[in-house]
Design a protein around this motif. Structure first.
Motif, PDB file in Angstrom:
ATOM      1  N   ILE A 245       0.815  -1.220   0.000  1.00  0.00           N
ATOM      2  CA  ILE A 245       0.000   0.000   0.000  1.00  0.00           C
ATOM      3  C   ILE A 245       0.851   1.275   0.000  1.00  0.00           C
ATOM      4  CG2 ILE A 245      -1.946  -1.146   1.102  1.00  0.00           C
ATOM      5  CD1 ILE A 245      -1.077   0.222   3.753  1.00  0.00           C
ATOM      6  N   SER A 246       2.167   1.115   0.130  1.00  0.00           N
ATOM      7  CA  SER A 246       3.060   2.278   0.096  1.00  0.00           C
ATOM      8  C   SER A 246       4.466   1.789  -0.185  1.00  0.00           C
ATOM      9  CB  SER A 246       3.020   3.032   1.436  1.00  0.00           C
ATOM     10  OG  SER A 246       3.890   4.148   1.432  1.00  0.00           O
ATOM     11  N   VAL A 247       5.262   2.628  -0.853  1.00  0.00           N
ATOM     12  CA  VAL A 247       6.648   2.291  -1.160  1.00  0.00           C
ATOM     13  C   VAL A 247       7.543   3.437  -0.695  1.00  0.00           C
ATOM     14  CG1 VAL A 247       8.320   1.750  -2.975  1.00  0.00           C
ATOM     15  CG2 VAL A 247       5.972   0.882  -3.141  1.00  0.00           C
ATOM     16  N   ARG A 248       8.654   3.086  -0.042  1.00  0.00           N
ATOM     17  CA  ARG A 248       9.638   4.064   0.406  1.00  0.00           C
ATOM     18  C   ARG A 248      11.001   3.724  -0.203  1.00  0.00           C
ATOM     19  NH1 ARG A 248       5.818   6.344   1.599  1.00  0.00           N
ATOM     20  NH2 ARG A 248       5.163   7.319   3.543  1.00  0.00           N
ATOM     21  N   GLU A 249      11.716   4.756  -0.662  1.00  0.00           N
ATOM     22  CA  GLU A 249      13.091   4.602  -1.155  1.00  0.00           C
ATOM     23  C   GLU A 249      14.021   5.165  -0.086  1.00  0.00           C
ATOM     24  OE1 GLU A 249      14.010   3.372  -4.125  1.00  0.00           O
ATOM     25  OE2 GLU A 249      12.151   3.361  -5.311  1.00  0.00           O
ATOM     26  N   LEU A 250      14.835   4.294   0.508  1.00  0.00           N
ATOM     27  CA  LEU A 250      15.694   4.720   1.612  1.00  0.00           C
ATOM     28  C   LEU A 250      17.167   4.545   1.262  1.00  0.00           C
ATOM     29  CD1 LEU A 250      13.851   3.088   4.659  1.00  0.00           C
ATOM     30  CD2 LEU A 250      13.584   5.403   3.765  1.00  0.00           C
ATOM     31  N   PRO A 251      17.993   5.470   1.683  1.00  0.00           N
ATOM     32  CA  PRO A 251      19.441   5.270   1.541  1.00  0.00           C
ATOM     33  C   PRO A 251      19.939   4.292   2.604  1.00  0.00           C
ATOM     34  CG  PRO A 251      19.021   7.316   2.697  1.00  0.00           C
ATOM     35  CD  PRO A 251      17.665   6.779   2.294  1.00  0.00           C
ATOM     36  N   ALA A 252      21.174   3.895   2.490  1.00  0.00           N
ATOM     37  CA  ALA A 252      21.773   3.038   3.511  1.00  0.00           C
ATOM     38  C   ALA A 252      21.806   3.775   4.850  1.00  0.00           C
ATOM     39  CB  ALA A 252      23.183   2.640   3.096  1.00  0.00           C
ATOM     40  N   GLY A 253      21.621   3.014   5.914  1.00  0.00           N
ATOM     41  CA  GLY A 253      21.727   3.569   7.251  1.00  0.00           C
ATOM     42  C   GLY A 253      20.434   4.087   7.848  1.00  0.00           C
ATOM     43  N   GLY A 271       8.517  -1.904   0.922  1.00  0.00           N
ATOM     44  CA  GLY A 271       7.089  -1.996   0.665  1.00  0.00           C
ATOM     45  C   GLY A 271       6.328  -2.123   1.974  1.00  0.00           C
ATOM     46  N   VAL A 272       5.296  -1.310   2.133  1.00  0.00           N
ATOM     47  CA  VAL A 272       4.434  -1.380   3.317  1.00  0.00           C
ATOM     48  C   VAL A 272       3.205  -2.207   2.947  1.00  0.00           C
ATOM     49  CG1 VAL A 272       3.111  -0.068   5.011  1.00  0.00           C
ATOM     50  CG2 VAL A 272       5.246   0.870   4.075  1.00  0.00           C
ATOM     51  N   VAL A 273       2.918  -3.232   3.746  1.00  0.00           N
ATOM     52  CA  VAL A 273       1.854  -4.195   3.445  1.00  0.00           C
ATOM     53  C   VAL A 273       0.742  -4.069   4.479  1.00  0.00           C
ATOM     54  CG1 VAL A 273       1.326  -6.652   3.096  1.00  0.00           C
ATOM     55  CG2 VAL A 273       3.581  -5.749   2.473  1.00  0.00           C
ATOM     56  N   ALA A 274      -0.504  -4.118   4.010  1.00  0.00           N
ATOM     57  CA  ALA A 274      -1.665  -4.056   4.905  1.00  0.00           C
ATOM     58  C   ALA A 274      -1.868  -5.407   5.584  1.00  0.00           C
ATOM     59  CB  ALA A 274      -2.910  -3.651   4.122  1.00  0.00           C
ATOM     60  N   MET A 275      -1.089  -5.640   6.616  1.00  0.00           N
ATOM     61  CA  MET A 275      -1.152  -6.883   7.394  1.00  0.00           C
ATOM     62  C   MET A 275      -0.372  -6.654   8.674  1.00  0.00           C
ATOM     63  SD  MET A 275      -2.108 -10.085   7.720  1.00  0.00           S
ATOM     64  CE  MET A 275      -2.742 -10.339   6.054  1.00  0.00           C
ATOM     65  N   GLY A 276      -0.924  -7.073   9.816  1.00  0.00           N
ATOM     66  CA  GLY A 276      -0.218  -6.898  11.074  1.00  0.00           C
ATOM     67  C   GLY A 276      -0.647  -7.904  12.109  1.00  0.00           C
ATOM     68  N   TYR A 277      -0.189  -7.698  13.321  1.00  0.00           N
ATOM     69  CA  TYR A 277      -0.510  -8.679  14.354  1.00  0.00           C
ATOM     70  C   TYR A 277      -1.978  -8.646  14.759  1.00  0.00           C
ATOM     71  CZ  TYR A 277       0.449  -4.863  17.775  1.00  0.00           C
ATOM     72  OH  TYR A 277       0.457  -3.694  18.489  1.00  0.00           O
ATOM     73  N   ALA A 278      -2.696  -7.545  14.476  1.00  0.00           N
ATOM     74  CA  ALA A 278      -4.142  -7.533  14.719  1.00  0.00           C
ATOM     75  C   ALA A 278      -4.890  -8.436  13.741  1.00  0.00           C
ATOM     76  CB  ALA A 278      -4.701  -6.115  14.641  1.00  0.00           C
ATOM     77  N   ASP A 279      -4.239  -8.794  12.642  1.00  0.00           N
ATOM     78  CA  ASP A 279      -4.813  -9.747  11.686  1.00  0.00           C
ATOM     79  C   ASP A 279      -4.435 -11.185  12.027  1.00  0.00           C
ATOM     80  OD1 ASP A 279      -5.881  -7.729   9.736  1.00  0.00           O
ATOM     81  OD2 ASP A 279      -3.750  -7.208   9.647  1.00  0.00           O
ATOM     82  N   GLY A 280      -3.482 -11.343  12.931  1.00  0.00           N
ATOM     83  CA  GLY A 280      -3.010 -12.663  13.293  1.00  0.00           C
ATOM     84  C   GLY A 280      -1.611 -12.984  12.818  1.00  0.00           C
ATOM     85  N   TYR A 281      -1.001 -12.093  12.035  1.00  0.00           N
ATOM     86  CA  TYR A 281       0.381 -12.336  11.644  1.00  0.00           C
ATOM     87  C   TYR A 281       1.269 -12.193  12.880  1.00  0.00           C
ATOM     88  CZ  TYR A 281       4.511 -12.546   8.721  1.00  0.00           C
ATOM     89  OH  TYR A 281       5.700 -12.954   8.140  1.00  0.00           O
ATOM     90  N   PRO A 282       2.226 -13.098  13.081  1.00  0.00           N
ATOM     91  CA  PRO A 282       2.984 -13.091  14.351  1.00  0.00           C
ATOM     92  C   PRO A 282       3.836 -11.842  14.539  1.00  0.00           C
ATOM     93  CG  PRO A 282       3.942 -14.651  12.792  1.00  0.00           C
ATOM     94  CD  PRO A 282       2.641 -14.207  12.195  1.00  0.00           C
ATOM     95  N   ARG A 283       3.641 -11.170  15.648  1.00  0.00           N
ATOM     96  CA  ARG A 283       4.380  -9.939  15.927  1.00  0.00           C
ATOM     97  C   ARG A 283       5.880 -10.177  16.013  1.00  0.00           C
ATOM     98  NH1 ARG A 283       6.387  -7.339  20.501  1.00  0.00           N
ATOM     99  NH2 ARG A 283       6.460  -5.047  20.323  1.00  0.00           N
ATOM    100  N   HIS A 284       6.269 -11.353  16.476  1.00  0.00           N
ATOM    101  CA  HIS A 284       7.685 -11.621  16.701  1.00  0.00           C
ATOM    102  C   HIS A 284       8.385 -12.223  15.485  1.00  0.00           C
ATOM    103  CE1 HIS A 284       7.331 -10.454  20.840  1.00  0.00           C
ATOM    104  NE2 HIS A 284       6.322 -11.277  20.995  1.00  0.00           N
ATOM    105  N   ALA A 285       7.723 -12.237  14.344  1.00  0.00           N
ATOM    106  CA  ALA A 285       8.417 -12.674  13.128  1.00  0.00           C
ATOM    107  C   ALA A 285       9.576 -11.719  12.840  1.00  0.00           C
ATOM    108  CB  ALA A 285       7.448 -12.697  11.950  1.00  0.00           C
ATOM    109  N   PRO A 286      10.780 -12.227  12.706  1.00  0.00           N
ATOM    110  CA  PRO A 286      11.941 -11.335  12.564  1.00  0.00           C
ATOM    111  C   PRO A 286      12.215 -10.957  11.113  1.00  0.00           C
ATOM    112  CG  PRO A 286      12.694 -13.587  12.695  1.00  0.00           C
ATOM    113  CD  PRO A 286      11.180 -13.641  12.830  1.00  0.00           C
ATOM    114  N   THR A 287      13.087 -10.004  10.942  1.00  0.00           N
ATOM    115  CA  THR A 287      13.618  -9.711   9.615  1.00  0.00           C
ATOM    116  C   THR A 287      14.154 -11.001   8.989  1.00  0.00           C
ATOM    117  OG1 THR A 287      14.185  -7.406  10.078  1.00  0.00           O
ATOM    118  CG2 THR A 287      15.491  -8.531   8.400  1.00  0.00           C
TER     119      THR A 287
END
Length: 362
Positions: A245-253, A271-287
């Protein structure tokens, strides 16, 4: 409309049920407790109704919801009854019932019933959660038969570590069960999903009249941490997906999300995705937790928040606003997401909420 949704493949559900029947050689109670592990109990039961031997639920509330919707197949109450007055409902709605405690036997003996019950008599063979002690088992069986209130008794127990293929506990529990039942002649219900898939050698004497209880395998997820050939034949039933639902271009750091748990080590498209722990996706899922974006593998980056999570689009130049993101399903197995988040696929499915459920395959 928010794009988060769960796609439920009912053809895959039927495939997995048939696999349980095929590999066990026994009748199978499809376990649809906890809203069919988050897949929708009624729709799943309706999809299986024409071929299932029966269903299993946790409690009478779940069973009555199926009966009210027209499900006529046998339904087993895995936790039995909690109060003696539930026996009237069990009789009226033709429910099968687990008995795991002496007080339940006493309640059946006292009950005024117009038709006999089907009972699954549960032995505590080593799980030490519920079930009759081995020294009580034969007496309990005889009391139920003598009560005149029981039509059939199925001998039952439950495995505590069948998902650990290198652990001898399952063999030990089978030995306890066989000793406790001795010469009792009755149908047997021992095997849950991991026992069906991973321990066929434990049950050479089981027959087509016995019962298995496929749960997590019914929904296409493996109960094992390591690969197993039979588990590889399962078909995932749920695909959890959303969109960028959104895209960000970030430099290093640059940090991403709460707590700066991820800091870009190169120019990064986020990329920002419309999904979170209120939907049931695990909050502690790591990078690094896998995702699929427009059919290509990528990864979660940063901390999962209540309504959104962030993914790495850097190596996917064609991906962007509106790209489809599979959080788990056929390309990203729920068991892999669960392992990354240090949980189990059972919890992923059962925690699902707020997302639109879309069914295919009848």
């Amino acid at each position: 409309m928010r794009p988060a949704r769960a796609l439920i493949d009912l053809d895959a559900l039927r495939h997995n049920y048939r696999l349980a029947r095929e590999v066990s050689g026994a009748r199978a109670l499809a376990v649809v407790k906890a809203d069919a592990y988050g897949h929708g109990a009624l729709r799943c039961a309706q999809a299986l109704a024409n071929e299932v031997n029966g269903f299993a639920v946790a409690c009478i509330e779940e069973a009555l919801a199926l009966r009210d919707a027209g499900i006529e197949q046998p339904i087993l109450l895995l936790e039995g009854f909690f109060e003696a007055d539930e026996l009237a409902l069990i009789e009226r709605h033709r429910l099968w019932c687990v008995v795991h405690a002496t007080w339940q036997i006493e309640a059946i003996e006292r009950a005024a019933l117009s038709q006999p019950l089907t009972i699954f008599l549960k032995l505590d063979s080593g799980m030490h959660r519920v079930g009759l002690h081995p020294s009580e088992y034969r007496t309990a069986h005889q009391r139920l038969l003598s009560s005149g209130k029981v039509e059939k008794i199925v001998l039952m127990s439950h495995f505590s570590r069948a998902d650990e293929l290198d652990c001898p506990r399952s063999q030990e529990q089978v030995a306890v069960f066989n000793q406790a039942r001795a010469d009792l002649r009755a149908e047997v219900s021992l095997r849950n999903s991991p026992a069906i898939l991973g321990w066929p050698q434990l049950f050479p004497e089981q027959t087509a009249n016995d019962w298995v209880r496929p749960g997590i395998m019914l929904y296409g997820a493996t109960p094992f941490e390591q690969p197993l050939e039979l588990a590889g034949r399962l078909q995932p039933v749920m695909t959890l997906e959303s969109k960028v639902i959104s895209v960000r271009e970030l430099p290093a750091g640059e940090p991403v999300g709460y707590g700066a748990r991820f800091i870009s080590d190169r120019p990064t498209r986020v990329g920002v995705v419309a999904m979170g722990y209120a939907d049931g996706y695990p909050r502690h899922a790591p990078t690094g937790t896998p995702v699929f974006i427009d059919g290509q593998p990528s990864r979660l980056i940063g901390r999962v928040s209540m309504d959104m999570l962030t993914v790495d689009l850097t190596d996917l130049p064609q991906a962007g606003l509106g790209s489809r993101v599979e959080l788990w399903g056929r390309n990203v197995l729920a068991s892999d997401v669960a392992a990354s988040a240090e949980t189990i696929p059972y919890q992923l499915f059962c925690n699902l909420r707020r997302v639109q459920m879309l069914y295919s395959g009848g």
